[in-house]
Enzyme design. Sequence first.
Site, short mmCIF file in Angstrom:
data_model
loop_
_atom_site.label_atom_id
_atom_site.label_comp_id
_atom_site.label_asym_id
_atom_site.label_seq_id
_atom_site.Cartn_x
_atom_site.Cartn_y
_atom_site.Cartn_z
N LYS A 186 0.14 -1.40 0.55
CA LYS A 186 -0.11 -0.23 0.06
C LYS A 186 0.90 0.76 0.05
O LYS A 186 1.11 1.82 1.15
CB LYS A 186 -0.65 -0.13 0.47
CG LYS A 186 -1.81 1.22 0.99
CD LYS A 186 -2.31 1.86 2.63
CE LYS A 186 -1.68 3.31 3.00
NZ LYS A 186 -2.06 4.23 1.69
N GLY A 239 6.50 4.69 8.28
CA GLY A 239 5.63 5.68 8.30
C GLY A 239 6.25 7.17 10.18
O GLY A 239 6.65 6.43 10.80
N SER A 240 4.61 7.32 10.61
CA SER A 240 4.81 8.14 11.29
C SER A 240 5.08 6.81 12.91
O SER A 240 4.14 6.27 12.90
CB SER A 240 3.43 9.26 11.29
OG SER A 240 1.85 8.33 11.65
N VAL A 243 1.37 6.37 14.17
CA VAL A 243 0.50 5.35 12.92
C VAL A 243 0.79 3.75 13.62
O VAL A 243 0.29 2.89 13.83
CB VAL A 243 0.50 5.73 11.68
CG1 VAL A 243 -0.19 4.40 10.99
CG2 VAL A 243 -0.61 6.44 11.60
N GLY A 244 2.72 3.45 13.74
CA GLY A 244 3.23 2.88 13.56
C GLY A 244 2.53 1.77 14.64
O GLY A 244 2.53 1.10 15.17
N GLU A 261 9.38 1.21 10.60
CA GLU A 261 10.02 1.78 10.09
C GLU A 261 9.73 3.78 10.64
O GLU A 261 8.79 4.20 9.88
CB GLU A 261 10.97 2.21 9.36
CG GLU A 261 11.57 0.92 8.78
CD GLU A 261 12.70 0.51 9.18
OE1 GLU A 261 13.91 1.75 9.90
OE2 GLU A 261 13.08 -0.54 9.42
N CYS A 295 13.21 11.24 6.84
CA CYS A 295 12.87 11.45 8.54
C CYS A 295 14.04 11.53 9.88
O CYS A 295 13.68 11.38 10.63
CB CYS A 295 12.23 9.42 8.29
SG CYS A 295 13.16 8.74 7.78
N GLU A 395 8.27 16.26 15.62
CA GLU A 395 8.65 16.61 14.46
C GLU A 395 8.36 16.92 13.75
O GLU A 395 7.10 17.33 13.72
CB GLU A 395 8.94 15.00 14.02
CG GLU A 395 9.51 14.50 12.46
CD GLU A 395 8.56 12.86 12.17
OE1 GLU A 395 7.79 12.76 12.42
OE2 GLU A 395 9.79 12.34 11.83
P1 NAD Z 1 1.29 8.49 8.18
O1 NAD Z 1 1.90 7.62 9.52
O2 NAD Z 1 0.69 9.09 8.29
O3 NAD Z 1 0.98 7.49 6.98
C1 NAD Z 1 1.95 6.64 6.38
C2 NAD Z 1 1.34 5.34 5.94
O4 NAD Z 1 -0.10 4.55 6.96
C3 NAD Z 1 0.62 5.97 4.26
O5 NAD Z 1 -0.28 4.97 3.04
C4 NAD Z 1 -0.90 6.13 5.21
O6 NAD Z 1 -2.20 5.63 4.20
C5 NAD Z 1 -1.51 4.53 6.22
N1 NAD Z 1 -1.79 5.14 7.66
C6 NAD Z 1 -1.87 5.77 8.23
N2 NAD Z 1 -3.05 5.43 9.01
C7 NAD Z 1 -3.48 4.52 8.51
C8 NAD Z 1 -3.84 3.48 9.89
N3 NAD Z 1 -4.99 3.13 10.46
N4 NAD Z 1 -3.99 1.55 9.29
C9 NAD Z 1 -2.94 1.09 8.35
N5 NAD Z 1 -2.30 1.80 7.29
C10 NAD Z 1 -2.57 3.78 7.94
O7 NAD Z 1 3.16 8.88 7.95
P2 NAD Z 1 3.22 10.21 6.48
O8 NAD Z 1 2.81 10.99 7.14
O9 NAD Z 1 2.40 9.38 5.35
O10 NAD Z 1 5.16 10.15 6.65
C11 NAD Z 1 5.51 10.62 7.29
C12 NAD Z 1 6.30 9.93 8.61
O11 NAD Z 1 7.23 8.92 7.92
C13 NAD Z 1 6.53 10.98 9.10
O12 NAD Z 1 6.52 10.73 10.53
C14 NAD Z 1 8.03 10.35 8.78
O13 NAD Z 1 10.06 10.29 9.96
C15 NAD Z 1 8.18 8.68 9.38
N6 NAD Z 1 9.28 8.12 8.04
C16 NAD Z 1 9.90 7.97 8.25
C17 NAD Z 1 11.62 6.63 7.88
C18 NAD Z 1 12.21 5.96 8.76
O14 NAD Z 1 12.76 5.27 7.39
N7 NAD Z 1 12.27 5.74 9.56
C19 NAD Z 1 11.01 6.66 6.62
C20 NAD Z 1 10.43 7.66 5.85
C21 NAD Z 1 9.28 8.28 6.61
#
Ligand code: NAD
Length: 493
Positions: A186, A239-240, A243-244, A261, A295, A395
Amino acid sequence: MSDILSSEAKAFLSQPLQLFINGGWQASKNGGNTDVINPSNGQTVAKVASGDEADVNVAVEVADLAFQEWSKRTPESRAAMLNKLANALEDKIDVLAQLEALDVGKAYVNAKGFDIPFGIDCVRYYADLATQAEYEKPLHLQDIDARVHRVPYGVCGFIFPWNFPFDLLMWNVMPALAAGNTVVIKPAELTPLTTLYFCKIAEEVGIPAGVINVVVGAGRKVGTPLVQHPKIRRISFTGSSGVGKQIAAMCGERPIPCKLELGGKGAAVVFEDADLDKAATQLAGAITLNTGQVCCTATRWLIHESIYDQFVEKVTATLKATKIGPGLDPDTQMGPLVSQAQQDTVLQYLDKGLSEGAEAILNGGALSISGSEGGFYVSPYLLGGSADNICFREEIFGPAAYLVKFKTETEALELVNSLDYGLANSVFSEDLTRCQRVAEKMIAGNSWINAHNVFAYGLPYGGINKSGVGGGVNCPETFYDYLRDLTIARPLG
Ligand code: NAD
Protein backbone atom coordinates in the site's frame (compact mmCIF):
# COMPACT_ATOMS: atom_id res chain seq x y z
CA MET A 1 2.85 20.26 -16.64
CA SER A 2 6.51 20.97 -17.27
CA ASP A 3 8.05 20.24 -20.64
CA ILE A 4 10.83 18.25 -19.04
CA LEU A 5 8.39 15.33 -18.81
CA SER A 6 9.26 12.70 -21.38
CA SER A 7 6.62 11.41 -23.78
CA GLU A 8 6.71 8.12 -21.86
CA ALA A 9 5.96 9.82 -18.54
CA LYS A 10 3.16 11.82 -20.18
CA ALA A 11 1.68 8.68 -21.75
CA PHE A 12 1.80 6.88 -18.40
CA LEU A 13 -0.02 9.74 -16.69
CA SER A 14 -2.63 10.17 -19.39
CA GLN A 15 -4.21 6.76 -18.77
CA PRO A 16 -6.41 5.97 -15.75
CA LEU A 17 -3.99 4.48 -13.20
CA GLN A 18 -5.36 1.34 -11.63
CA LEU A 19 -4.53 -1.16 -8.93
CA PHE A 20 -1.93 -3.77 -9.85
CA ILE A 21 -3.25 -7.19 -8.84
CA ASN A 22 -2.36 -10.65 -10.14
CA GLY A 23 -0.05 -9.28 -12.82
CA GLY A 24 -2.66 -6.96 -14.34
CA TRP A 25 -4.41 -3.61 -13.91
CA GLN A 26 -7.79 -3.42 -12.20
CA ALA A 27 -10.23 -0.68 -11.25
CA SER A 28 -11.03 -0.62 -7.55
CA LYS A 29 -14.11 -2.70 -6.70
CA ASN A 30 -15.85 0.36 -5.28
CA GLY A 31 -15.09 2.34 -8.48
CA GLY A 32 -13.37 5.08 -6.45
CA ASN A 33 -10.53 7.29 -7.68
CA THR A 34 -8.32 9.95 -6.14
CA ASP A 35 -6.46 12.82 -7.74
CA VAL A 36 -2.67 12.89 -7.65
CA ILE A 37 -1.58 16.50 -7.11
CA ASN A 38 1.65 18.07 -8.30
CA PRO A 39 2.90 19.85 -5.14
CA SER A 40 4.87 22.28 -7.30
CA ASN A 41 1.73 23.96 -8.65
CA GLY A 42 -1.24 22.36 -6.89
CA GLN A 43 -2.62 20.92 -10.13
CA THR A 44 -3.95 17.41 -10.70
CA VAL A 45 -1.56 15.27 -12.76
CA ALA A 46 -3.31 11.91 -12.70
CA LYS A 47 -6.28 9.99 -11.40
CA VAL A 48 -5.57 6.81 -9.49
CA ALA A 49 -7.98 4.06 -8.47
CA SER A 50 -8.55 4.06 -4.74
CA GLY A 51 -9.35 0.66 -3.24
CA ASP A 52 -10.58 -0.80 0.01
CA GLU A 53 -10.85 -4.08 1.88
CA ALA A 54 -12.42 -5.93 -1.07
CA ASP A 55 -9.37 -5.21 -3.24
CA VAL A 56 -7.01 -6.11 -0.41
CA ASN A 57 -8.74 -9.48 -0.04
CA VAL A 58 -8.26 -10.29 -3.73
CA ALA A 59 -4.64 -9.10 -3.69
CA VAL A 60 -3.74 -11.22 -0.65
CA GLU A 61 -5.43 -14.32 -2.09
CA VAL A 62 -3.57 -14.08 -5.42
CA ALA A 63 -0.31 -13.37 -3.61
CA ASP A 64 -0.89 -16.47 -1.50
CA LEU A 65 -1.39 -18.57 -4.63
CA ALA A 66 1.67 -17.05 -6.31
CA PHE A 67 3.73 -17.87 -3.21
CA GLN A 68 3.36 -21.58 -3.97
CA GLU A 69 5.44 -21.18 -7.14
CA TRP A 70 7.72 -18.20 -6.31
CA SER A 71 8.89 -19.71 -3.01
CA LYS A 72 9.80 -23.00 -4.71
CA ARG A 73 12.09 -21.40 -7.27
CA THR A 74 15.79 -21.63 -6.60
CA PRO A 75 17.41 -18.48 -5.17
CA GLU A 76 19.39 -18.26 -8.43
CA SER A 77 16.17 -18.19 -10.46
CA ARG A 78 14.67 -15.43 -8.32
CA ALA A 79 17.96 -13.50 -8.43
CA ALA A 80 18.06 -13.74 -12.23
CA MET A 81 14.52 -12.36 -12.40
CA LEU A 82 15.36 -9.50 -10.04
CA ASN A 83 18.54 -8.65 -11.96
CA LYS A 84 16.45 -8.50 -15.14
CA LEU A 85 14.08 -6.15 -13.30
CA ALA A 86 17.03 -3.98 -12.19
CA ASN A 87 18.27 -3.70 -15.79
CA ALA A 88 14.82 -2.69 -17.01
CA LEU A 89 14.44 -0.11 -14.23
CA GLU A 90 17.85 1.28 -15.10
CA ASP A 91 16.69 1.91 -18.65
CA LYS A 92 13.90 4.05 -17.18
CA ILE A 93 15.82 6.07 -14.59
CA ASP A 94 14.83 9.32 -16.22
CA VAL A 95 11.11 8.49 -16.38
CA LEU A 96 11.16 7.28 -12.77
CA ALA A 97 13.00 10.44 -11.66
CA GLN A 98 10.49 12.66 -13.47
CA LEU A 99 7.53 10.87 -11.92
CA GLU A 100 9.10 11.01 -8.44
CA ALA A 101 9.84 14.74 -8.77
CA LEU A 102 6.35 15.40 -10.09
CA ASP A 103 4.64 13.38 -7.37
CA VAL A 104 6.63 14.36 -4.26
CA GLY A 105 7.76 17.81 -5.42
CA LYS A 106 11.39 16.83 -4.81
CA ALA A 107 14.22 18.25 -6.91
CA TYR A 108 14.52 16.28 -10.15
CA VAL A 109 18.35 16.42 -9.95
CA ASN A 110 18.24 14.60 -6.62
CA ALA A 111 15.71 12.05 -7.82
CA LYS A 112 17.76 11.32 -10.92
CA GLY A 113 21.16 11.51 -9.25
CA PHE A 114 20.34 9.70 -6.05
CA ASP A 115 16.87 8.31 -5.23
CA ILE A 116 16.25 6.26 -8.34
CA PRO A 117 19.74 4.82 -9.06
CA PHE A 118 20.28 4.10 -5.37
CA GLY A 119 16.94 2.29 -5.23
CA ILE A 120 17.88 0.19 -8.24
CA ASP A 121 21.19 -0.78 -6.58
CA CYS A 122 19.06 -2.28 -3.84
CA VAL A 123 17.46 -4.73 -6.27
CA ARG A 124 20.90 -6.06 -7.22
CA TYR A 125 22.12 -6.08 -3.63
CA TYR A 126 19.34 -8.43 -2.50
CA ALA A 127 19.49 -10.50 -5.68
CA ASP A 128 23.16 -11.19 -4.86
CA LEU A 129 22.43 -11.88 -1.21
CA ALA A 130 19.76 -14.40 -2.18
CA THR A 131 22.37 -16.47 -4.00
CA GLN A 132 24.83 -16.35 -1.10
CA ALA A 133 22.49 -16.75 1.87
CA GLU A 134 22.62 -19.67 4.28
CA TYR A 135 19.27 -21.46 3.97
CA GLU A 136 20.44 -24.50 5.96
CA LYS A 137 22.45 -23.95 9.13
CA PRO A 138 23.86 -27.11 10.72
CA LEU A 139 23.89 -27.06 14.55
CA HIS A 140 26.78 -28.84 16.22
CA LEU A 141 25.22 -30.32 19.34
CA GLN A 142 26.01 -33.25 21.57
CA ASP A 143 23.69 -36.22 20.97
CA ILE A 144 21.30 -34.34 18.67
CA ASP A 145 21.43 -34.13 14.92
CA ALA A 146 20.00 -30.67 14.27
CA ARG A 147 19.79 -27.86 11.77
CA VAL A 148 17.98 -24.59 11.19
CA HIS A 149 15.99 -24.71 7.97
CA ARG A 150 15.15 -21.21 6.68
CA VAL A 151 12.06 -20.67 4.57
CA PRO A 152 10.11 -17.62 3.40
CA TYR A 153 7.02 -16.56 5.35
CA GLY A 154 4.36 -16.27 2.66
CA VAL A 155 2.49 -13.06 1.80
CA CYS A 156 4.10 -9.97 3.33
CA GLY A 157 2.29 -6.63 3.63
CA PHE A 158 3.95 -3.23 3.18
CA ILE A 159 2.67 0.24 4.04
CA PHE A 160 4.65 3.29 2.95
CA PRO A 161 4.76 7.07 3.55
CA TRP A 162 5.06 9.73 0.86
CA ASN A 163 8.56 11.12 1.28
CA PHE A 164 10.79 8.57 -0.55
CA PRO A 165 8.31 6.38 -2.42
CA PHE A 166 10.79 4.60 -4.70
CA ASP A 167 13.67 4.05 -2.28
CA LEU A 168 11.46 2.88 0.57
CA LEU A 169 9.72 0.49 -1.81
CA MET A 170 13.07 -1.00 -2.87
CA TRP A 171 14.62 -1.10 0.63
CA ASN A 172 11.68 -2.98 2.08
CA VAL A 173 10.16 -5.06 -0.68
CA MET A 174 13.36 -6.35 -2.37
CA PRO A 175 14.63 -8.43 0.57
CA ALA A 176 11.17 -10.00 0.88
CA LEU A 177 10.96 -10.91 -2.81
CA ALA A 178 14.56 -12.13 -3.00
CA ALA A 179 13.91 -14.42 -0.03
CA GLY A 180 10.92 -15.99 -1.81
CA ASN A 181 7.94 -14.16 -0.31
CA THR A 182 5.15 -12.51 -2.28
CA VAL A 183 3.99 -9.00 -1.49
CA VAL A 184 0.95 -6.74 -1.19
CA ILE A 185 1.92 -3.08 -1.09
CA LYS A 186 0.00 0.00 0.00
CA PRO A 187 1.79 3.14 -1.16
CA ALA A 188 0.96 6.52 0.36
CA GLU A 189 -2.21 7.83 -1.25
CA LEU A 190 -0.42 11.14 -1.99
CA THR A 191 2.47 9.59 -3.96
CA PRO A 192 1.68 6.33 -5.78
CA LEU A 193 3.20 7.13 -9.18
CA THR A 194 6.63 5.46 -9.12
CA THR A 195 5.21 2.43 -7.31
CA LEU A 196 2.70 1.94 -10.14
CA TYR A 197 5.31 2.61 -12.82
CA PHE A 198 7.55 0.03 -11.10
CA CYS A 199 4.68 -2.49 -11.48
CA LYS A 200 4.48 -1.72 -15.19
CA ILE A 201 8.19 -2.59 -15.51
CA ALA A 202 7.77 -5.71 -13.35
CA GLU A 203 4.94 -6.82 -15.63
CA GLU A 204 7.08 -6.20 -18.74
CA VAL A 205 10.04 -8.24 -17.47
CA GLY A 206 7.76 -11.13 -16.57
CA ILE A 207 7.70 -11.19 -12.77
CA PRO A 208 5.05 -13.90 -12.31
CA ALA A 209 1.45 -12.77 -11.74
CA GLY A 210 0.56 -12.32 -8.08
CA VAL A 211 4.14 -11.99 -6.80
CA ILE A 212 3.86 -8.17 -6.60
CA ASN A 213 0.48 -6.52 -5.92
CA VAL A 214 -0.32 -2.88 -5.21
CA VAL A 215 -3.52 -1.54 -3.69
CA VAL A 216 -3.69 2.26 -3.52
CA GLY A 217 -6.04 3.84 -1.01
CA ALA A 218 -6.51 5.44 2.38
CA GLY A 219 -4.80 4.15 5.50
CA ARG A 220 -7.87 2.88 7.30
CA LYS A 221 -9.52 1.53 4.13
CA VAL A 222 -6.53 -0.34 2.70
CA GLY A 223 -3.75 -0.34 5.32
CA THR A 224 -5.83 -1.65 8.22
CA PRO A 225 -7.44 -4.58 6.35
CA LEU A 226 -4.04 -5.44 4.92
CA VAL A 227 -2.49 -5.69 8.40
CA GLN A 228 -5.49 -7.64 9.70
CA HIS A 229 -5.80 -10.11 6.82
CA PRO A 230 -5.31 -13.65 8.21
CA LYS A 231 -3.08 -14.70 5.31
CA ILE A 232 -0.61 -11.85 5.83
CA ARG A 233 2.44 -13.37 7.54
CA ARG A 234 4.56 -10.26 8.16
CA ILE A 235 4.08 -6.51 8.09
CA SER A 236 6.54 -3.77 7.29
CA PHE A 237 5.33 -0.26 8.09
CA THR A 238 7.19 2.96 7.39
CA GLY A 239 5.53 6.13 8.59
CA SER A 240 4.72 8.20 11.64
CA SER A 241 5.28 6.99 15.19
CA GLY A 242 1.58 7.45 16.01
CA VAL A 243 0.28 5.21 13.22
CA GLY A 244 3.19 2.81 13.79
CA LYS A 245 1.94 2.14 17.33
CA GLN A 246 -1.51 1.26 15.97
CA ILE A 247 0.02 -1.10 13.40
CA ALA A 248 2.14 -2.77 16.09
CA ALA A 249 -0.95 -3.27 18.25
CA MET A 250 -2.83 -4.90 15.35
CA CYS A 251 0.13 -7.18 14.58
CA GLY A 252 0.38 -8.02 18.28
CA GLU A 253 -3.17 -9.37 18.32
CA ARG A 254 -2.44 -12.25 15.95
CA PRO A 255 0.60 -12.06 16.52
CA ILE A 256 2.74 -11.59 13.39
CA PRO A 257 6.22 -10.07 13.03
CA CYS A 258 6.23 -6.38 12.35
CA LYS A 259 9.03 -4.14 11.11
CA LEU A 260 8.47 -0.50 12.00
CA GLU A 261 10.48 2.39 10.53
CA LEU A 262 9.09 5.51 12.19
CA GLY A 263 9.58 9.22 12.75
CA GLY A 264 12.65 10.97 14.07
CA LYS A 265 14.04 14.17 15.51
CA GLY A 266 17.74 13.81 14.82
CA ALA A 267 20.39 15.90 16.51
CA ALA A 268 23.73 17.15 15.18
CA VAL A 269 26.44 18.13 17.66
CA VAL A 270 28.95 20.64 16.31
CA PHE A 271 32.06 20.96 18.50
CA GLU A 272 34.39 23.97 18.62
CA ASP A 273 37.05 22.18 16.51
CA ALA A 274 34.69 21.08 13.74
CA ASP A 275 35.28 21.95 10.10
CA LEU A 276 32.59 24.63 10.10
CA ASP A 277 32.27 24.89 6.33
CA LYS A 278 31.61 21.17 6.14
CA ALA A 279 29.21 21.20 9.09
CA ALA A 280 27.27 24.15 7.64
CA THR A 281 27.03 22.49 4.22
CA GLN A 282 25.96 19.16 5.67
CA LEU A 283 23.34 20.64 7.99
CA ALA A 284 21.91 23.09 5.47
CA GLY A 285 21.69 20.08 3.14
CA ALA A 286 19.97 18.08 5.88
CA ILE A 287 16.97 20.42 5.96
CA THR A 288 16.80 21.22 2.25
CA LEU A 289 17.17 17.63 0.95
CA ASN A 290 13.62 16.58 0.02
CA THR A 291 12.54 19.91 1.59
CA GLY A 292 13.40 18.54 5.02
CA GLN A 293 10.86 15.74 4.71
CA VAL A 294 13.42 13.15 5.78
CA CYS A 295 12.77 10.98 8.84
CA CYS A 296 16.42 10.69 9.91
CA THR A 297 17.57 14.19 9.14
CA ALA A 298 19.16 16.59 11.64
CA THR A 299 16.69 19.16 12.92
CA ARG A 300 18.14 19.81 16.39
CA TRP A 301 21.48 21.52 15.96
CA LEU A 302 23.58 21.64 19.11
CA ILE A 303 26.38 24.15 18.57
CA HIS A 304 29.32 24.82 20.88
CA GLU A 305 28.88 28.34 22.25
CA SER A 306 32.37 29.44 21.14
CA ILE A 307 31.64 28.94 17.42
CA TYR A 308 27.88 29.54 17.45
CA ASP A 309 27.94 32.95 15.69
CA GLN A 310 30.44 31.81 13.06
CA PHE A 311 28.41 28.66 12.34
CA VAL A 312 25.15 30.62 12.10
CA GLU A 313 26.69 33.03 9.63
CA LYS A 314 27.89 30.19 7.37
CA VAL A 315 24.74 28.09 7.52
CA THR A 316 22.34 30.97 6.94
CA ALA A 317 24.40 32.06 3.91
CA THR A 318 24.13 28.53 2.48
CA LEU A 319 20.40 28.32 3.14
CA LYS A 320 19.72 31.74 1.62
CA ALA A 321 21.58 30.67 -1.54
CA THR A 322 19.46 27.51 -1.97
CA LYS A 323 17.43 27.70 -5.15
CA ILE A 324 13.79 26.94 -4.39
CA GLY A 325 11.49 26.04 -7.25
CA PRO A 326 9.30 23.42 -8.91
CA GLY A 327 10.52 19.85 -8.49
CA LEU A 328 10.83 19.29 -12.22
CA ASP A 329 12.96 22.39 -12.86
CA PRO A 330 16.53 21.06 -13.36
CA ASP A 331 17.92 24.12 -11.54
CA THR A 332 15.84 23.53 -8.42
CA GLN A 333 17.75 22.53 -5.30
CA MET A 334 14.72 22.46 -3.01
CA GLY A 335 11.13 21.88 -4.11
CA PRO A 336 7.82 22.49 -2.34
CA LEU A 337 6.38 20.48 0.55
CA VAL A 338 4.32 17.49 -0.49
CA SER A 339 0.85 18.92 0.22
CA GLN A 340 -1.15 21.85 1.46
CA ALA A 341 -1.60 20.03 4.78
CA GLN A 342 2.17 19.59 5.18
CA GLN A 343 2.74 23.25 4.32
CA ASP A 344 0.19 24.24 6.99
CA THR A 345 1.88 21.98 9.56
CA VAL A 346 5.35 23.40 8.91
CA LEU A 347 4.09 27.00 9.12
CA GLN A 348 2.11 26.27 12.29
CA TYR A 349 5.28 24.96 13.96
CA LEU A 350 7.02 28.22 13.09
CA ASP A 351 4.23 30.19 14.80
CA LYS A 352 4.15 27.89 17.81
CA GLY A 353 7.95 27.96 18.20
CA LEU A 354 7.99 31.75 18.12
CA SER A 355 5.07 32.06 20.53
CA GLU A 356 6.97 29.83 22.98
CA GLY A 357 9.82 32.34 22.94
CA ALA A 358 12.19 31.05 20.23
CA GLU A 359 14.49 33.52 18.52
CA ALA A 360 14.12 33.68 14.70
CA ILE A 361 17.69 33.13 13.45
CA LEU A 362 16.63 32.82 9.81
CA ASN A 363 13.18 34.06 8.86
CA GLY A 364 11.43 31.63 6.57
CA GLY A 365 7.83 31.10 5.64
CA ALA A 366 5.32 30.58 2.86
CA LEU A 367 6.74 31.42 -0.53
CA SER A 368 5.14 32.08 -3.89
CA ILE A 369 7.11 31.05 -6.97
CA SER A 370 6.36 32.92 -10.15
CA GLY A 371 4.74 30.59 -12.69
CA SER A 372 4.04 27.96 -9.99
CA GLU A 373 1.70 29.97 -7.79
CA GLY A 374 -0.38 27.07 -6.47
CA GLY A 375 2.67 25.21 -5.08
CA PHE A 376 3.24 24.42 -1.41
CA TYR A 377 6.52 26.29 -0.95
CA VAL A 378 8.14 27.24 2.35
CA SER A 379 11.57 28.84 2.59
CA PRO A 380 13.88 27.41 5.28
CA TYR A 381 13.66 28.76 8.80
CA LEU A 382 16.00 28.47 11.78
CA LEU A 383 14.86 29.03 15.34
CA GLY A 384 16.99 29.05 18.46
CA GLY A 385 16.77 29.22 22.22
CA SER A 386 16.01 26.85 25.04
CA ALA A 387 15.48 23.11 24.58
CA ASP A 388 11.98 23.11 26.02
CA ASN A 389 10.59 24.67 22.83
CA ILE A 390 8.06 22.63 20.81
CA CYS A 391 10.26 22.98 17.72
CA PHE A 392 13.12 21.27 19.54
CA ARG A 393 10.93 18.41 20.77
CA GLU A 394 8.56 17.52 17.91
CA GLU A 395 9.11 16.27 14.37
CA ILE A 396 8.25 19.13 11.97
CA PHE A 397 9.10 17.42 8.67
CA GLY A 398 10.00 20.49 6.70
CA PRO A 399 12.94 22.84 5.97
CA ALA A 400 13.42 23.87 9.59
CA ALA A 401 15.92 23.41 12.40
CA TYR A 402 16.21 24.48 16.03
CA LEU A 403 19.58 25.60 17.41
CA VAL A 404 20.75 25.28 21.02
CA LYS A 405 24.15 26.38 22.39
CA PHE A 406 26.14 24.05 24.63
CA LYS A 407 29.30 24.33 26.72
CA THR A 408 30.40 20.74 27.47
CA GLU A 409 30.28 17.31 25.85
CA THR A 410 28.16 16.00 28.72
CA GLU A 411 25.63 18.78 28.23
CA ALA A 412 25.49 18.10 24.48
CA LEU A 413 24.88 14.38 25.04
CA GLU A 414 22.12 15.09 27.54
CA LEU A 415 20.40 17.28 24.96
CA VAL A 416 20.78 14.65 22.20
CA ASN A 417 19.33 11.93 24.42
CA SER A 418 16.55 14.04 25.92
CA LEU A 419 13.81 12.83 23.53
CA ASP A 420 12.16 9.45 23.01
CA TYR A 421 13.01 9.41 19.30
CA GLY A 422 16.03 7.29 18.34
CA LEU A 423 16.64 7.28 14.61
CA ALA A 424 19.86 9.11 13.69
CA ASN A 425 22.25 11.70 15.10
CA SER A 426 25.59 13.11 14.01
CA VAL A 427 28.71 14.58 15.57
CA PHE A 428 31.09 17.08 13.94
CA SER A 429 34.65 17.46 15.25
CA GLU A 430 38.21 17.08 13.96
CA ASP A 431 38.99 14.98 17.05
CA LEU A 432 38.01 11.52 15.81
CA THR A 433 38.49 9.95 19.26
CA ARG A 434 35.90 12.34 20.61
CA CYS A 435 33.64 11.63 17.62
CA GLN A 436 33.75 7.88 18.24
CA ARG A 437 33.10 8.37 21.98
CA VAL A 438 30.13 10.68 21.39
CA ALA A 439 28.80 8.47 18.57
CA GLU A 440 28.66 5.51 20.97
CA LYS A 441 26.79 7.50 23.63
CA MET A 442 24.06 8.92 21.41
CA ILE A 443 20.97 6.74 21.89
CA ALA A 444 19.63 5.89 18.42
CA GLY A 445 19.88 3.39 15.60
CA ASN A 446 22.50 5.39 13.70
CA SER A 447 25.36 7.75 14.66
CA TRP A 448 27.13 9.54 11.83
CA ILE A 449 30.51 11.30 12.03
CA ASN A 450 31.23 14.56 10.18
CA ALA A 451 28.23 13.94 7.92
CA HIS A 452 24.48 13.55 8.20
CA ASN A 453 22.33 11.11 6.20
CA VAL A 454 24.84 8.36 5.36
CA PHE A 455 23.42 5.44 3.38
CA ALA A 456 24.93 2.36 1.74
CA TYR A 457 23.91 -1.24 1.24
CA GLY A 458 25.58 -3.28 3.93
CA LEU A 459 25.24 -0.34 6.37
CA PRO A 460 22.30 -1.28 8.61
CA TYR A 461 19.72 1.50 9.02
CA GLY A 462 16.89 1.48 11.53
CA GLY A 463 15.49 3.20 14.60
CA ILE A 464 14.86 2.46 18.26
CA ASN A 465 12.27 3.69 20.79
CA LYS A 466 9.68 5.93 19.09
CA SER A 467 11.65 5.65 15.81
CA GLY A 468 11.14 1.98 15.15
CA VAL A 469 11.73 -1.65 15.92
CA GLY A 470 12.14 -4.86 13.98
CA GLY A 471 15.61 -4.94 12.47
CA GLY A 472 15.82 -1.99 10.09
CA VAL A 473 16.79 -2.16 6.43
CA ASN A 474 19.66 -2.22 3.92
CA CYS A 475 21.73 -5.06 5.33
CA PRO A 476 22.02 -8.86 5.22
CA GLU A 477 19.98 -9.07 8.43
CA THR A 478 17.04 -7.53 6.56
CA PHE A 479 17.19 -10.42 4.10
CA TYR A 480 17.12 -12.96 6.95
CA ASP A 481 14.18 -11.07 8.50
CA TYR A 482 12.15 -12.37 5.55
CA LEU A 483 13.06 -16.01 6.22
CA ARG A 484 11.55 -17.81 9.17
CA ASP A 485 13.63 -20.28 11.11
CA LEU A 486 12.46 -23.87 11.42
CA THR A 487 14.60 -25.96 13.76
CA ILE A 488 14.75 -29.63 12.85
CA ALA A 489 16.23 -31.97 15.47
CA ARG A 490 16.71 -35.76 15.94
CA PRO A 491 18.11 -37.22 19.16
CA LEU A 492 20.94 -39.62 18.42
CA GLY A 493 21.08 -43.07 19.96
P1 NAD B 1 1.64 8.26 8.22
O1 NAD B 1 1.96 7.44 9.41
O2 NAD B 1 0.57 9.26 8.33
O3 NAD B 1 1.24 7.32 6.98
C1 NAD B 1 2.10 6.29 6.54
C2 NAD B 1 1.26 5.26 5.80
O4 NAD B 1 0.36 4.65 6.73
C3 NAD B 1 0.40 5.83 4.68
O5 NAD B 1 0.40 4.93 3.59
C4 NAD B 1 -0.98 5.89 5.31
O6 NAD B 1 -2.04 5.82 4.37
C5 NAD B 1 -0.95 4.66 6.20
N1 NAD B 1 -1.89 4.69 7.33
C6 NAD B 1 -2.33 5.79 8.00
N2 NAD B 1 -3.19 5.41 8.97
C7 NAD B 1 -3.29 4.06 8.91
C8 NAD B 1 -4.01 3.08 9.65
N3 NAD B 1 -4.82 3.43 10.66
N4 NAD B 1 -3.87 1.77 9.32
C9 NAD B 1 -3.03 1.41 8.32
N5 NAD B 1 -2.34 2.30 7.56
C10 NAD B 1 -2.45 3.60 7.86
O7 NAD B 1 3.03 8.93 7.77
P2 NAD B 1 3.28 9.96 6.58
O8 NAD B 1 2.77 11.29 6.99
O9 NAD B 1 2.85 9.37 5.30
O10 NAD B 1 4.90 9.98 6.54
C11 NAD B 1 5.69 10.76 7.34
C12 NAD B 1 6.22 9.99 8.53
O11 NAD B 1 6.95 8.85 8.09
C13 NAD B 1 7.20 10.81 9.34
O12 NAD B 1 6.94 10.63 10.71
C14 NAD B 1 8.56 10.22 8.97
O13 NAD B 1 9.55 10.42 9.93
C15 NAD B 1 8.21 8.79 8.78
N6 NAD B 1 9.21 8.08 7.97
C16 NAD B 1 10.07 7.21 8.57
C17 NAD B 1 11.07 6.58 7.82
C18 NAD B 1 12.08 5.65 8.45
O14 NAD B 1 12.83 4.99 7.73
N7 NAD B 1 12.17 5.58 9.77
C19 NAD B 1 11.16 6.82 6.45
C20 NAD B 1 10.26 7.70 5.87
C21 NAD B 1 9.28 8.33 6.63
